[in-house]
Design an enzyme around this catalytic site. Sequence first.
Site: not given
Ligand code: PMM
Length: 271
Positions: A218, A251
Site C-alpha cells: 500500500k 498481513r
Molecule cells: N487490507 C486489505 C484487505 N484486508 N484486513 C486487515 N485486517 N487489515 C488490512 O489492512 C487489510 C485487510 C486490502 O489489501 P489487499 O487488497 O492488498 O488484500
Amino acid sequence: MLICGRFDFALERPLVMGIVNATPDSFSDGGRHADPARAIAHGLRLREAGADILDIGGESTRPGAAPVDAAEELRRVLPVIEGLRDCGAALSIDSMKPGVMAAALVAGADMVNDVNALRAPGALDAVANARCAVCLMHMQGTPATMQQAPRYDDVVAEVRDFLRARIDAARAAGIAPARLVCDPGFGFGKTSAHNRALFQALPQLAELAPVLVGLSRKSLFGGSGGRPVAGAAASVAAAALAVARGAAIVRAHDVAETVEALAVAHRLRGR
Ligand code: PMM
C-alpha cells in the site's frame, strides 16, 4: 496467547499472515488468483514460504471497489478454504458478511478478519460460538467512498476508542479476549498523515489487544518517488518497523521476504 480455531499461537514471535486473494480486483495483485486452483497453489506457496496464517478474501476492499453479493463471495472462497484446509497454516476468512463468515467457519476457517469490525447485523452472532480468532479493524466510511475525504479531529484517539468499543461489543457477545486481535486499518479512510500518526501509536493500540497490521504494497506514507503502490522492499521495511513497535501479526503479500526480515527484527528487539 491467541486462540485461532485449530491453533493456539503463543505470540512469542510475530506471525505472518499471507494474502490469498480470490478476487478479480484487489489492491495490488490484479486478480491473478481469481481461479480457485491458482489461489490454492498460491496459498500453498505462501505456506511453504513460512506463512502462519493464510487470509482468504473474495471481495476486494480497495478504495472504490464495488461490493459483491454473498453468493458470489462464497463461490470464490469456499473452494479455496477446502483446498487449503490441511496445508498446516491457520485459515482466515476476510469478509464483512455474516453469512460468508458462518459458511467459512463450517468449511474449516480458523479466523474471521472483518474490515468492518463485526458491525454488520448478525456478524457478532455468526462468530460468537466458534473457536475462531477475530480481527476487528477500523475503517472510516466504506471501501467505495473511504478515500474521498478522510477526516478526524484526533485520529489516534478516535481509532483507539472505536477499537475499544468493538472489543467491548465482542466480549459482551461472548467472544473470549484471547480470541481477539485489533487493526488500525491502514489506508481505510486515512490520509498519509493519519496513517503515520497511527503507525506511531501502535504501542498504545497494542495495549487493547494483539495488533494486526496490513501495510503490504500500500502507498500509505507518501514519498517513494510518487509511485502508486509500494513494492516488496518498502512493505518489508514497514512490517519490520511495525513489529518493533509491538505489532503481533503482519498481513503480507511477500511472505518469504517478510518472514526472513521479521525473524531478524524479532531477535534484535532484545526480548
Ligand atoms: N487490507 C486489505 C484487505 N484486508 N484486513 C486487515 N485486517 N487489515 C488490512 O489492512 C487489510 C485487510 C486490502 O489489501 P489487499 O487488497 O492488498 O488484500
